[in-house]
Design an enzyme around this catalytic site. Structure first.
Site, short mmCIF file in Angstrom:
data_model
loop_
_atom_site.label_atom_id
_atom_site.label_comp_id
_atom_site.label_asym_id
_atom_site.label_seq_id
_atom_site.Cartn_x
_atom_site.Cartn_y
_atom_site.Cartn_z
N ASP A 179 -12.32 77.08 -45.71
CA ASP A 179 -13.55 77.76 -46.10
C ASP A 179 -13.77 78.99 -45.22
OD1 ASP A 179 -16.07 77.51 -47.72
OD2 ASP A 179 -16.98 77.49 -45.73
N GLU A 203 -9.63 80.56 -48.34
CA GLU A 203 -10.71 81.15 -49.12
C GLU A 203 -11.11 82.40 -48.34
OE1 GLU A 203 -15.20 81.46 -50.33
OE2 GLU A 203 -14.56 80.72 -48.41
C1 NOJ Z 1 -17.56 79.14 -49.56
C2 NOJ Z 1 -17.85 77.90 -50.31
O1 NOJ Z 1 -17.03 77.83 -51.45
C3 NOJ Z 1 -19.33 77.95 -50.66
O2 NOJ Z 1 -19.69 76.95 -51.55
C4 NOJ Z 1 -20.12 77.88 -49.37
O3 NOJ Z 1 -21.49 78.05 -49.67
C5 NOJ Z 1 -19.70 78.96 -48.40
N1 NOJ Z 1 -18.28 79.11 -48.31
C6 NOJ Z 1 -20.22 78.66 -47.02
O4 NOJ Z 1 -19.56 77.55 -46.47
#
Ligand code: NOJ
Length: 537
Positions: free
Chosen positions: A217, A276
Site C-alpha cells: 500500500d 500500489e
Molecule cells: C490505498 C488503498 O487502496 C486505499 O484504500 C487506502 O485508503 C489508502 N491506500 C491509504 O492506505
C-alpha cells in the site's frame, strides 16, 4: 495482542513454476464485501475460504486479500493497529492459515496487503507517542513537528491529506503530526531503523505463514522530501500521479523496495511484491519494478485511460515500453476498491456493460499480468445511490462533495437468490445491495453462455490453453479502421471495436471468443459497437 499459532511448515505450496507472476491473473478480494460466514453482515476470512472454489473455477491464478488485520476500521482496515493479528471482524489467525492452505490445495496463490506508510492511531507505537507527551521517544517513529505562527496554531507546512483537509492534526500538547490520509492514519518515519526492522519482521511473519507475496500500500509514500517543504499549490490530491510531490514518489523509496526484494528472494516459491504506486509517468513507475526491486506495479494509467482507441493504444505502447525497458511484466487493471467500477466509468447501463465486457477481453489478451476486482466478472456497476447514513469512506466525512467516494464499488457481491443479501451471508450486508442485482448473481449467470461470468470463465480458460497469450511473446499492431484496435499475439489476433457503431473487417481467423454476437458474410465480419473478439490464426 498477537495471536498464538503453531509454527507452519510450507508443505502446501503450489508447484513452483518459473516466474508464475509474469502472466498471472490475480483476483482482488475486498474481504469485507466478498462473503460473510457468521451473519454479522461483514465479509470474513472463513467466507473467503468457503468461496475459493468459485475463484479456482473462474480460472484465476492468485488471490489478493485486502487488509484483515486488527484495526479500528477508520479506513476499511488500511489503518492497522496490529500487523500480526486478524481483526475479530474477519476471524482469527487460524482462519488466515486455513485460507492460505486451502487456496494452495486448490492451486491458487495468496497475496496479502501490507500497509507500511502509516499505522492506525491505535497502534501501540502511536499510543505511546501521544500518551508519553512531547518527549516520548516513540514520537521519532512518526512525523511530529511544532506548528507555525506565533502560538504554533498553524500546521507545520501546506500539505493536504489525500482525503481532504490539512495533512496535519494537532495533539493536546500543541505538537502536530503528519497523516497523508485520515487523522487516524499517522505517517511513519522511515528514517528510523526500528520502523524498517519492524516491517521486515511483519513480512517474515506472513511469509512464514505461507503467503505468496504482498500488495504494498502507498509504495510511493514512505519517504518524504528532506525538510518537508511547502508545495505552494492547493488541491494537491489532484496532482497525485501527475507530478512528483514532496510526499510521494521520492527517489528514497527505492532503497526500501530493494531491501524487501532481498527479503522476498530469501524465501522459496517465488514470493512477490506488487507496488500500489502512483507515479507521474510510466517511466517513473517502471523504476519500482527494476530487477532488484518489486515484481509488479499496478498500471493505473491503463485504469484511468479514456474509452478511446488512440488513447488506449498509446497507454498500451507506453506501458509495454516502460516495463520492457527494465525487463518487468506490465500489469493491466481496470477496477479496484478505490475507484468507480469500470462498467459505470465507461458510461453505465447497456453501453457501459458492453464496453466493460470488451475491455475484459482486451485486458486478458495483452502481454503480462492482469488484476481483476471482485464482481467485475459479474459485470457489476457502481452503486451510486447510497444513503449517507451507511457510508464509511473517510473521504465522505472529510470531503465536501460526492466525488471520489469509494463505498459504491465496495457493496457486497451477489452470489445467489432473488433478494438481498443474495447469498452474501446468513445475515444482512454492511452496505445495501440494489434490487436489480438478483439477475447479476453468480448463480443467475452460471450456465448462461451470454453472461459476463461465462465470458470471463471462457477467456481465462483460453488464456491458460493458448501459450501466445499472457506473458508469452510480443504484441504486433495490425492495420484496422479508425476506432478499431487490432493486434496479434503468437497464434491469436485480438480486435476491439471501440465505436458505438458496427465495424466491418476482413475475417482475421477462426473466432475463439467474442464479447458480443458477430455477423459474417462475403469474407468479412461485422463486429458490433463496443465489442472485442479473439481469433485463432
Ligand atoms: C490505498 C488503498 O487502496 C486505499 O484504500 C487506502 O485508503 C489508502 N491506500 C491509504 O492506505
Amino acid at each position: 495482542m498477537t495471536q498464538e499459532l503453531a509454527p507452519i511448515r510450507r508443505d502446501h505450496s503450489p508447484a513452483v513454476s518459473s516466474d508464475w507472476w509474469r502472466d498471472a491473473v490475480i483476483y482482488q478480494v475486498y474481504v469485507r464485501s466478498f462473503a460473510d460466514s457468521d451473519g454479522d453482515g461483514i465479509g470474513d476470512l472463513r467466507g473467503v475460504r468457503d468461496r475459493l472454489p468459485h475463484l479456482a473455477g473462474l480460472g484465476v491464478d492468485a488471490v489478493w486479500l485486502t487488509p484483515f488485520y486488527a484495526s479500528p476500521q477508520a479506513d476499511g482496515g488500511y489503518d492497522v493497529a496490529d500487523y500480526r493479528a486478524v481483526d475479530p471482524l474477519f476471524g482469527v489467525l487460524a482462519d488466515a492459515d486455513d485460507l492460505v492452505r486451502e487456496a494452495h490445495r486448490l492451486g491458487l496463490r495468496v497475496i496479502v496487503d501490507i500497509v507500511p506508510n502509516h499505522t492506525s492511531d491505535r497502534h501501540p507505537w502511536f499510543r505511546a507517542a501521544l500518551d508519553g507527551g512531547p518527549d516520548a521517544p516513540e514520537r521519532a517513529l512518526y512525523h511530529f513537528r511544532p506548528g507555525r505562527g506565533p502560538d504554533g496554531a498553524l500546521p507545520p507546512n501546506d500539505w493536504e491529506s489525500v482525503f481532504g483537509g490539512p495533512a496535519w492534526t494537532r495533539t493536546g500538547d500543541g505538537a502536530w503530526y503528519l497523516h497523508l490520509f485520515a487523522p487516524e492514519q499517522p505517517d511513519l518515519n522511515w528514517e528510523q531503523p526500528a520502523v524498517r526492522e519492524e516491517f521486515d519482521s511483519v513480512f517474515r511473519f506472513w511469509l512464514d505463514l505461507g503467503v505468496d507475496g504482498f500488495r504494498i500500500d502507498v509504495a510511493h509514500g514512505m519517504v518524504k522530501a528532506a525538510g518537508l517543504p511547502d508545495i505552494g499549490l492547493r488541491e494537491q490530491a489532484k496532482l497525485i500521479g501527475a507530478q512528483v510531490l514532496p510526499f510521494f514518489d521520492q527517489d528514497g523509496v527505492h532503497e526500501i523496495h530493494r531491501a524487501w526484494r532481498r527479503l522476498l528472494d530469501g524465501y522459496d516459491g517465488q514470493r512477490i511484491g506488487v507496488a500500489e504506486a502512483w507515479a507521474p509517468t510510466a517511466e517513473r513507475l517502471a523504476l519500482y519494478v527494476r530487477p532488484d526491486e518489486l515484481h509488479q506495479a499496478f498500471n493505473f494509467q491503463f485504469l484511468t485511460c479514456a474509452w478511446d482507441a488512440g488513447a488506449m493504444r498509446r497507454v498500451i505502447d507506453g506501458s509495454l515500453a516502460a516495463t520492457g525497458s527494465v525487463g518487468a511484466p506490465t500489469t493491466w487493471v481496470l477496477s479496484n476498491h478505490d475507484v468507480v467500477r469500470h462498467t459505470t466509468r465507461y458510461g453505465g447501463g447497456e453501453r457501459g456493460l458492453r464496453r466493460a465486457r470488451a475491455a475484459a477481453l482486451l485486458t486478458l489478451a495483452l502481454p503480462g499480468s492482469a488484476y481483476l476486482y471482485q464482481g467485475e466478472e459479474l459485470g457489476l456497476p457502481e452503486v451510486t445511490e447510497l444513503p449517507d447514513a451507511v457510508r464509511q469512506d473517510p473521504a465522505f466525512f472529510r470531503g465536501d462533495g460526492q466525488d471520489g467516494l469509494r463505498d459504491g464499488c465496495r457493496v457486497p457481491i451477489p452470489w445467489s437468490g432473488t433478494s438481498p443479501p443474495y447469498g452474501f451471508g446468513p445475515g444482512g450486508s454492511w452496505l445495501p445491495q440494489p434490487p436489480a442485482w438478483a439477475g447479476l448473481s453468480v448463480a443467475a449467470q452460471t450456465g448462461d453462455p451470454r453472461s459476463t461470468l461465462e465470458l470471463y470463465r471462457s477467456a481465462l480458460a483460453l488464456r491458460k490453453e493458448l501459450p501466445g497469450l499472457g506473458d508469452g511473446g510480443a504484441l504486433e499492431w495490425l492495420a484496422a479502421p479508425a476506432g478499431v484496435l487490432a493486434f496479434a499475439r503468437p497464434g491469436v489476433v485480438c480486435t476491439l471495436n471501440t465505436l458505438d457503431t458496427e465495424a466491418e473487417l476482413p475475417v482475421p481467423g477462426r473466432p475463439l471468443l467474442s464479447s458480443a454476437a458477430l455477423e459474417f458474410g462475403g469474407g468479412t465480419v461485422r463486429i458490433p459497437g463496443a465489442a472485442c473478439v479473439w481469433w485463432a490464426v
